[in-house]
Design a protein around this motif. Structure first.
Motif, mmCIF file in Angstrom:
data_model
loop_
_atom_site.group_PDB
_atom_site.id
_atom_site.type_symbol
_atom_site.label_atom_id
_atom_site.label_comp_id
_atom_site.label_asym_id
_atom_site.label_seq_id
_atom_site.Cartn_x
_atom_site.Cartn_y
_atom_site.Cartn_z
ATOM 1 N N PHE A 74 27.911 29.447 37.453
ATOM 2 C CA PHE A 74 28.540 30.317 38.568
ATOM 3 C C PHE A 74 28.023 28.779 39.830
ATOM 4 C CE2 PHE A 74 26.412 31.461 42.438
ATOM 5 C CZ PHE A 74 27.236 32.503 43.258
ATOM 6 N N VAL A 75 27.013 28.111 39.338
ATOM 7 C CA VAL A 75 27.013 26.578 40.432
ATOM 8 C C VAL A 75 28.360 26.202 39.876
ATOM 9 C CG1 VAL A 75 25.973 24.668 40.830
ATOM 10 C CG2 VAL A 75 24.337 27.499 40.321
ATOM 11 N N PHE A 76 28.261 25.443 38.480
ATOM 12 C CA PHE A 76 29.206 25.074 38.227
ATOM 13 C C PHE A 76 30.759 25.741 39.117
ATOM 14 C CE2 PHE A 76 33.017 23.018 35.409
ATOM 15 C CZ PHE A 76 32.441 22.049 35.635
ATOM 16 N N LYS A 77 31.216 27.064 38.652
ATOM 17 C CA LYS A 77 32.466 27.489 39.832
ATOM 18 C C LYS A 77 32.640 27.158 40.643
ATOM 19 C CE LYS A 77 32.990 30.241 35.316
ATOM 20 N NZ LYS A 77 33.632 31.873 35.116
ATOM 21 N N PHE A 78 31.224 27.101 41.313
ATOM 22 C CA PHE A 78 31.245 27.174 43.331
ATOM 23 C C PHE A 78 31.960 25.847 43.164
ATOM 24 C CE2 PHE A 78 29.015 26.188 46.649
ATOM 25 C CZ PHE A 78 29.751 27.037 48.078
ATOM 26 N N GLY A 79 31.066 24.940 42.628
ATOM 27 C CA GLY A 79 31.070 23.359 43.083
ATOM 28 C C GLY A 79 32.847 23.047 42.219
#
Length: 321
Positions: free
Chosen positions: A100-105
């Motif tokens: 989730f964090v990676f995709k938002f980043g």
């Protein structure tokens, strides 16, 4: 993938410095405002502003498309997105949150990689347009109110004093624009060079990966095409804005040549000659004596890219035979 992260990292860490350079330049060179400009100049500036805005919107949309293409999961993300593989191997309990964090980043990284290198130079040029047009307008109006030959003579002191005063103002404004313009370009050129190098290496790594990967890339075509289009869009924006900045000196010289200077006295002619000599010095972002940011550099990058694609394609054909 690693090179994409390097390019994005270069963009992010230099953002504040490049922004401060451009802000400082605009603070020193805002001689004319658009409210004080003639109608035809206001329309020209607004038209260029519209083109710049459309380019920026297109670049941002393309960057978001790139981010979206990487954010949408595929069956083989572990093979292409190494952070996924590392997280799955060493921190499997953290995988869902990490994804989730990676995709938002990815969206933040895509916007940074598209906007920071191109937007800075293009915004610099967009703000410079008004000052350029107003300077050319001032040059064209040096002989204003003295168009009739009855007013133009060596004995008409009022005419030569008026010309002298207008020349003084125009030369002073040109010195300000030229001084701080060169200073801003010299300070930015190191970072633009880093953008170019990291961007070229990123494009090259995508080409090498595409032609050396042994498996199927069917589910990766959207990512590859979107990434390459964004890269080309960034290169085109930088090349065009760099070329238009270089063209300013030529436009000023053309405007000066058309001035009816032959009616002036010797002092004004001497000022005119010095001014003409100074405008012939091209304002450009140079990386070396023979390399500067312009359309020629953009074409050389495109030529090198397609040459690399051709070589890799031939190597792949020879390997498959």
């Amino acid at each position: 993938m690693y090179f994409i992260f390097v390019y994005t990292f270069v963009c992010i860490i230099t953002q504040s410095y490049v922004t401060s350079i451009i802000t400082r330049y605009l603070h020193h060179t805002k001689i004319w405002t658009i409210e004080n400009a003639p109608k035809e100049i206001r329309e020209q500036v607004k038209k260029i502003g519209l083109y710049v805005t459309l380019y920026m919107i297109t670049a941002v949309c393309m960057a978001l498309l790139v981010a979206a293409s990487f954010a949408v999961s595929t069956e083989r993300d572990n093979e292409f997105l190494y952070p996924y593989k590392l997280c799955e191997k060493y921190f499997p309990w953290f995988k869902t949150m990490f994804m989730f964090v990676f995709k938002f980043g990815l969206f933040v990284m895509a916007y940074a990689s598209a906007s920071i290198p191109a937007f800075g130079i293009i915004y610099y040029y967009a703000e410079l347009v008004l000052q350029k047009y107003m300077l050319i307008y001032s040059i064209e109006k040096i002989n204003a109110n003295y168009q009739k030959r009855v007013y133009i003579s060596l004995d008409n002191k009022q005419y030569h004093v008026a010309v002298s005063q207008k020349l003084k103002i125009v030369i002073k404004n040109h010195i300000i624009l030229n001084k701080y313009g060169r200073q801003a370009l010299e300070e930015c050129q190191m970072f633009v060079f880093l953008f170019q190098i990291s961007g070229i290496v990123t494009m090259a790594s995508v080409v090498v990966f595409y032609f050396t990967f042994s498996g199927s890339l069917t589910d990766q075509y959207l990512r590859i095409i979107a990434l390459m289009l964004l890269s080309f869009l960034t290169v085109i924006g930088l090349a065009v804005s760099g070329q238009t900045i270089e063209d300013i000196s030529e436009e000023l010289t053309d405007a000066l040549v058309k001035v009816e200077w032959y009616h002036w006295n010797e002092i004004n002619k001497m000022k005119y000659l010095i001014f003409l000599t100074n405008t012939s010095k091209v304002l450009a972002m140079r990386f070396s004596e023979n390399i500067s940011l312009n359309l020629r550099l953009g074409l050389q990058i495109a030529k090198a890219f397609f040459t690399a694609v051709s070589i890799m394609y031939r190597l792949r054909l020879s390997r498959d035979v």
